[in-house]
Design an enzyme around this catalytic site. Structure first.
Site, short mmCIF file in Angstrom:
data_model
loop_
_atom_site.label_atom_id
_atom_site.label_comp_id
_atom_site.label_asym_id
_atom_site.label_seq_id
_atom_site.Cartn_x
_atom_site.Cartn_y
_atom_site.Cartn_z
N LYS A 118 -1.16 -1.89 -6.37
CA LYS A 118 -0.93 -3.31 -6.68
C LYS A 118 -0.93 -4.16 -5.41
O LYS A 118 -1.47 -5.27 -5.37
CB LYS A 118 0.40 -3.47 -7.41
CG LYS A 118 0.41 -2.83 -8.78
CD LYS A 118 1.83 -2.74 -9.34
CE LYS A 118 1.87 -2.04 -10.67
NZ LYS A 118 3.21 -1.66 -11.08
N LYS B 297 -5.20 -0.97 -12.63
CA LYS B 297 -4.98 -1.18 -11.18
C LYS B 297 -5.62 -0.10 -10.33
O LYS B 297 -6.08 -0.35 -9.22
CB LYS B 297 -3.49 -1.28 -10.85
CG LYS B 297 -2.75 -0.01 -11.18
CD LYS B 297 -1.26 -0.16 -11.14
CE LYS B 297 -0.61 0.93 -11.93
NZ LYS B 297 -0.38 0.71 -13.33
N GLU C 88 -5.51 -9.70 -14.34
CA GLU C 88 -4.11 -10.14 -14.25
C GLU C 88 -3.14 -9.01 -14.64
O GLU C 88 -2.09 -8.81 -14.02
CB GLU C 88 -3.89 -11.35 -15.17
CG GLU C 88 -2.49 -11.90 -15.20
CD GLU C 88 -2.12 -12.65 -13.93
OE1 GLU C 88 -2.71 -13.70 -13.67
OE2 GLU C 88 -1.23 -12.17 -13.20
#
Ligand SMILES: NC(=O)c1ccc[n+]([C@@H]2O[C@H](COP(=O)([O-])OP(=O)(O)OC[C@H]3O[C@@H](n4cnc5c(N)ncnc54)[C@H](OP(=O)(O)O)[C@@H]3O)[C@@H](O)[C@H]2O)c1
Length: 428
Positions: A206, A106, A130
């Site tokens: 995120k 991330k 994902e």
């Protein structure tokens, strides 16, 4: 049957688990995807580290960057971590050399996702991430595929299992922040250096990725971030008495044509859906049209949940098709202006710890009225032992700017014994 040749780089917590899973489930994945996931190379820093499985010399690539030069490799799975250094070098060069990339990183995607996505699109390869957002909560593919019909106005939720675990345990066991942090570290829920979890930075990374997907925009670096380090057990207890829980929430919302991204501790009704999500769980809530509200909940981190997300990305590549990494072409993505949090209206919780003497309460309420903030509820909790009192105030909706001005003003008053608190209350 077709096959895709895979190199995994990074064999730590996640990489090792993924490798073992892929070895064990190769046949079933091949059947489900009509294509064989064929692992041909592995790389990490140190070949001799004990990972619970043997790596033969044919599989091992000493210099991780060499996997890019190998013609037979179709897909590189980056599981090193970090926004700079080896992970950045690997992913940029892999895409430039027309290799598909799957990553759980991330930090890298929230920082360089736009540039990486441009290279992937130009070279007609896939970049899938994902596993970078909330591990086992399949939110990225849901946004790109299952929820494709929707115009999304807001995405919010609990995106960090460590801070949710700490806040939940402080609430359940009436323990201090530090006591609970130590327990979380012992149980493996918090890393030895938990800074990015507790500061809100992990949630911010995120949220940037999610809002970009939800609003078809480039990654927006403007984000208001507060962590949970200053939450103490008094706040948790007062919130509880008033029917709330304190959660670290991330919000990205469209306000007119602007975007507001914010991460901060939030009081939320304990009877609400988000209020009931405790422990290490994550939950993502989408407000979209025509779907309405859609909620996905699950384990946010850990090798098992993260592997579930990685397999979803790998399967998508096994099935073929080139997809835009951020759902639409980079040519169609927009630059949205950022709305300052100071202009948004919130209901808020204040806690003042004051010397217990006449006139203090009226002085405090005067500051509220001077800033045009109206009080909905006020609770006074005197402590006779040390001649102090806690004053808890819940306000009606007011501009964030005014709420902060109150704290700054009252913190300077001589009757204040401890730094005052302001925590925003969720609208939901
Ligand atoms: N842990 C989680 O729950 C979780 C959840 C979601 C996403 N993620 C993401 O998944 C990624 C991996 O996390 P992790 O927990 O598995 O990390 P980790 O246990 O620290 O593993 C990192 C791996 O990278 C390798 N590595 C480090 N520097 C290298 C270099 N210069 N060249 C080649 N290999 C190098 C290490 O090699 P050695 O083994 O030889 O030291 C190790 O195998 C990160 O992006 C993280 O944010 C993790």
């Amino acid at each position: 049957m077709r096959k895709i040749n895979i190199a995994i780089v990074g064999l730590g917590n996640i990489g090792s688990y993924l490798y073992k899973y892929l070895r064990k489930n190769k046949q079933i994945l091949a059947k489900k995807n009509n294509c064989i996931p064929n692992i041909i190379y592995l790389s990490a820093k140190n070949k001799n580290r004990n990972r619970g499985f043997k790596i033969n010399n044919k599989q091992w690539v000493k210099n991780y960057l060499d996997v890019i030069k190998k013609k037979e490799v179709d897909l590189i799975i980056e599981l090193i971590g970090g926004s700079e250094g080896p992970a950045k070098k690997l992913v940029f060069n892999a895409l430039k050399n027309k290799k598909h990339v799957v990553t759980a990183n991330k930090a890298l995607i929230s920082k360089y996702g736009d540039q990486l996505s441009q290279i992937a699109e130009k070279n007609r390869v896939n970049l899938e991430f994902e596993a970078a957002v909330c591990g086992g909560v399949p939110i990225i593919r849901s946004l790109k595929e299952s929820l494709i019909a929707n115009k999304i106005n807001k995405v919010y939720g609990i995106f960090n299992g460590t801070s949710n675990y700490i806040l939940s345990l402080m609430d359940e066991e009436n323990k201090s922040f530090n006591e609970v942090l130590i327990k979380a570290q012992k149980k493996g829920y918090a890393e030895s250096n938990p800074t990015s979890d507790l500061s809100g930075e992990d949630v911010a990374a995120k949220l940037k990725i999610l809002s970009s997907l939800c609003f078809n925009s480039f990654l927006n670096k403007n984000i208001h971030v507060e962590g949970i380090k200053d939450i103490d057990k008094d706040d948790i207890n007062y919130a509880k008495k008033l029917g709330y829980k304190i959660k670290l929430l991330g919000y990205a919302e469209l306000i007119g044509k602007n975007i507001l991204q914010r991460v901060h501790p939030t009081l939320i009704r304990d009877s609400s859906y988000v209020g009931s999500i405790d422990g290490v769980l994550n939950a993502v809530i989408i407000d979209g049209n025509p779907v309405g509200q859609s909620i996905i909940q699950g384990e946010g981190a850990g090798p098992a949940a993260t592997t579930s997300a990685l397999i979803s990305d790998i399967s998508s590549i096994l099935r073929g098709n080139i997809k835009f990494p951020f759902s639409i072409s980079n040519k169609e993505r927009k630059n949205l202006n950022f709305q300052q949090i100071s202009e948004r209206y919130f209901s808020a919780y204040f806690r003042f710890n004051v010397i217990d003497r006449p006139g203090v309460l009226s002085n405090i309420t005067k500051v509220f009225s001077r800033n045009k903030v109206s009080i909905k509820r006020l609770v006074q909790d005197p402590n006779k032992n040390n001649n102090s009192s806690s004053i808890i105030i819940i306000t009606h909706h007011s501009k964030d700017k005014s709420l902060n001005k109150i704290i700054q003003t009252i913190n300077k008053r001589p009757y204040i014994k401890r730094r005052s608190k302001l925590i925003r209350i969720a609208d939901e």
